[in-house]
Motif scaffolding. Structure first.
Motif, mmCIF file in Angstrom:
data_model
loop_
_atom_site.group_PDB
_atom_site.id
_atom_site.type_symbol
_atom_site.label_atom_id
_atom_site.label_comp_id
_atom_site.label_asym_id
_atom_site.label_seq_id
_atom_site.Cartn_x
_atom_site.Cartn_y
_atom_site.Cartn_z
ATOM 1 N N MET A 54 0.832 -1.198 0.000
ATOM 2 C CA MET A 54 0.000 0.000 0.000
ATOM 3 C C MET A 54 0.872 1.256 0.000
ATOM 4 S SD MET A 54 -2.705 1.225 2.953
ATOM 5 C CE MET A 54 -1.370 1.582 4.132
ATOM 6 N N CYS A 55 1.929 1.255 0.795
ATOM 7 C CA CYS A 55 2.813 2.428 0.890
ATOM 8 C C CYS A 55 3.613 2.621 -0.398
ATOM 9 C CB CYS A 55 3.755 2.274 2.077
ATOM 10 S SG CYS A 55 2.902 2.234 3.679
ATOM 11 N N GLY A 56 4.155 1.532 -0.934
ATOM 12 C CA GLY A 56 4.920 1.628 -2.173
ATOM 13 C C GLY A 56 4.050 2.052 -3.340
ATOM 14 N N THR A 57 2.843 1.499 -3.414
ATOM 15 C CA THR A 57 1.923 1.836 -4.501
ATOM 16 C C THR A 57 1.478 3.288 -4.407
ATOM 17 O OG1 THR A 57 1.149 -0.450 -4.560
ATOM 18 C CG2 THR A 57 -0.244 1.175 -5.618
ATOM 19 N N PHE A 58 1.334 3.797 -3.170
ATOM 20 C CA PHE A 58 0.939 5.199 -3.004
ATOM 21 C C PHE A 58 1.967 6.138 -3.628
ATOM 22 C CE2 PHE A 58 1.204 9.221 -0.724
ATOM 23 C CZ PHE A 58 -0.093 9.697 -0.891
ATOM 24 N N VAL A 59 3.252 5.866 -3.398
ATOM 25 C CA VAL A 59 4.299 6.719 -3.962
ATOM 26 C C VAL A 59 4.278 6.651 -5.488
ATOM 27 C CG1 VAL A 59 6.801 7.057 -4.144
ATOM 28 C CG2 VAL A 59 5.758 6.600 -1.918
ATOM 29 N N ALA A 60 4.164 5.434 -6.032
ATOM 30 C CA ALA A 60 4.099 5.284 -7.490
ATOM 31 C C ALA A 60 2.876 6.004 -8.056
ATOM 32 C CB ALA A 60 4.075 3.799 -7.854
ATOM 33 N N MET A 61 1.728 5.821 -7.409
ATOM 34 C CA MET A 61 0.492 6.471 -7.851
ATOM 35 C C MET A 61 0.640 7.985 -7.833
ATOM 36 S SD MET A 61 -3.240 6.298 -5.955
ATOM 37 C CE MET A 61 -2.589 7.177 -4.504
ATOM 38 N N ARG A 62 1.236 8.518 -6.769
ATOM 39 C CA ARG A 62 1.423 9.964 -6.655
ATOM 40 C C ARG A 62 2.311 10.490 -7.781
ATOM 41 N NH1 ARG A 62 5.092 13.406 -4.400
ATOM 42 N NH2 ARG A 62 4.289 15.330 -3.449
ATOM 43 N N ASN A 63 3.372 9.769 -8.104
ATOM 44 C CA ASN A 63 4.255 10.198 -9.184
ATOM 45 C C ASN A 63 3.551 10.186 -10.529
ATOM 46 O OD1 ASN A 63 6.415 10.627 -7.473
ATOM 47 N ND2 ASN A 63 7.384 8.653 -7.866
ATOM 48 N N ALA A 207 7.891 -0.906 4.411
ATOM 49 C CA ALA A 207 7.258 0.180 3.662
ATOM 50 C C ALA A 207 8.281 1.208 3.190
ATOM 51 C CB ALA A 207 6.192 0.862 4.518
ATOM 52 N N VAL A 208 9.334 1.431 3.988
ATOM 53 C CA VAL A 208 10.393 2.366 3.582
ATOM 54 C C VAL A 208 11.039 1.888 2.280
ATOM 55 C CG1 VAL A 208 12.627 3.354 4.232
ATOM 56 C CG2 VAL A 208 10.825 3.102 5.947
ATOM 57 N N GLY A 209 11.351 0.586 2.229
ATOM 58 C CA GLY A 209 11.919 0.023 1.007
ATOM 59 C C GLY A 209 10.938 0.060 -0.147
ATOM 60 N N ALA A 210 9.678 -0.264 0.128
ATOM 61 C CA ALA A 210 8.662 -0.284 -0.925
ATOM 62 C C ALA A 210 8.440 1.103 -1.520
ATOM 63 C CB ALA A 210 7.348 -0.830 -0.365
ATOM 64 N N MET A 211 8.472 2.134 -0.673
ATOM 65 C CA MET A 211 8.269 3.499 -1.169
ATOM 66 C C MET A 211 9.438 3.955 -2.038
ATOM 67 S SD MET A 211 6.310 5.546 1.913
ATOM 68 C CE MET A 211 7.424 5.082 3.229
ATOM 69 N N ALA A 212 10.651 3.582 -1.621
ATOM 70 C CA ALA A 212 11.817 3.902 -2.453
ATOM 71 C C ALA A 212 11.731 3.175 -3.794
ATOM 72 C CB ALA A 212 13.100 3.517 -1.714
ATOM 73 N N GLY A 213 11.347 1.901 -3.749
ATOM 74 C CA GLY A 213 11.191 1.141 -4.981
ATOM 75 C C GLY A 213 10.084 1.683 -5.855
ATOM 76 N N GLY A 214 8.961 2.091 -5.246
ATOM 77 C CA GLY A 214 7.852 2.670 -6.003
ATOM 78 C C GLY A 214 8.236 3.960 -6.683
ATOM 79 N N TRP A 215 9.026 4.778 -5.992
ATOM 80 C CA TRP A 215 9.480 6.049 -6.580
ATOM 81 C C TRP A 215 10.380 5.787 -7.787
ATOM 82 C CZ3 TRP A 215 13.839 8.798 -7.781
ATOM 83 C CH2 TRP A 215 13.691 10.164 -7.959
ATOM 84 N N LEU A 216 11.349 4.899 -7.608
ATOM 85 C CA LEU A 216 12.282 4.589 -8.693
ATOM 86 C C LEU A 216 11.569 3.915 -9.872
ATOM 87 C CD1 LEU A 216 15.260 3.202 -6.560
ATOM 88 C CD2 LEU A 216 15.282 5.297 -7.923
ATOM 89 N N GLY A 217 10.684 2.975 -9.554
ATOM 90 C CA GLY A 217 10.003 2.237 -10.611
ATOM 91 C C GLY A 217 9.071 3.102 -11.441
ATOM 92 N N SER A 218 8.302 3.977 -10.788
ATOM 93 C CA SER A 218 7.364 4.822 -11.525
ATOM 94 C C SER A 218 8.095 5.823 -12.419
ATOM 95 C CB SER A 218 6.425 5.549 -10.559
ATOM 96 O OG SER A 218 7.151 6.299 -9.595
#
Length: 252
Positions: A54-63, A207-218
């Motif tokens: 949920m946390c990682g997807t939120f960052v990707a979605m926001r980007n 979630a910290v790792g997932a958010m970093a991954g979501g940012w980089l991936g998006s």
């Protein structure tokens, strides 16, 4: 009790899963085995995985949203139906054996991979839509139900159906997929939390790792578009097919 040394390890795994998930989905097929091998009971693994996702997807979605790739208002009704479907699935999985799905879903994922490979629609060009936003809502709800109940391949199913039925280009479909995926994850986390199936400290660390991954991936997906997303979707679908079939026939 989870050993302390597993926290940074699982956070690193979450970064990789978040990166892949932001582009093509399938992060759960990386994260769930890691949690289970670490000794987390299955239902707690599901709940904790949903929290970090949920946390990682939120960052990707926001980007994606910041680049204007998501029409929030037009897709809100579908997002709400996805939420309801996911909540129902998360409730159901706590009482129903999910193993029966483990043989059907690989076939759907394999068909999904074939469609992505051969369909001329799998580009960044928008095409004629076969369903309106309202017409797609039941499809989204069904995928949300599946996500709350079982999960693997949800991102691929959202993306391919948005391309095939809504006529979205692949990057826009990936962006909207994150909106629906995040909505689904929120619902699942709420249901798992209410039943005490979330390890909050571990989930927060991951979630910290997932958010970093979501940012980089998006950001990577928006830079390279369909030429990156398409092969990763195929690879993710085939990898999930193999993993699920192995788990089914090996009993793992």
């Amino acid at each position: 009790m989870i050993d302390l040394w597993l926290y940074p390890l699982l956070t690193g795994v979450a970064l990789i899963a978040g990166f892949i998930d932001a582009i093509a989905g399938g992060g759960g097929l990386i994260m769930m085995p890691a949690l289970l091998v670490s000794g987390v009971p299955p239902l707690q693994a599901l709940g904790t995985n949903k929290l970090q996702s949920m946390c990682g997807t939120f960052v990707a979605m926001r980007n994606y949203g910041a680049k204007g790739l998501i029409d929030w208002r037009a897709n809100l009704p579908t997002a709400l139906i996805v939420f309801a479907g996911s909540a129902s699935g998360a409730l159901l999985v706590q009482y129903v054996e999910a193993r029966t799905l483990a043989l059907v879903i690989p076939l759907l994922l394999l068909a999904n991979a074939v469609y992505i490979l051969v369909s001329p629609r799998m580009s960044d060009e928008d095409a004629h839509q076969r369903l309106s936003a309202a017409g797609y809502a039941p499809v989204g709800g069904a995928i949300g139900l599946y996500d709350g109940f079982f999960g693997p391949g949800t991102g691929s199913f959202f993306t391919s159906t948005l391309v095939a039925l809504r006529g979205y280009g692949l990057t826009r479909a990936t962006a909207l997929c994150k909106y629906f995926n995040w909505t689904s994850n929120v619902a699942a986390v709420l249901l798992f939390a209410l039943s005490g199936q979330v390890l909050w400290l571990l989930g927060a660390s991951m979630a910290v790792g997932a958010m970093a991954g979501g940012w980089l991936g998006s950001h990577t997906a928006m830079r390279y578009g369909a030429k990156l997303i398409r092969p990763l979707l195929v690879t993710a679908s085939i990898a999930m097919t193999a993993r699920l079939l192995w788990g089914y026939f090996s009993g793992g």
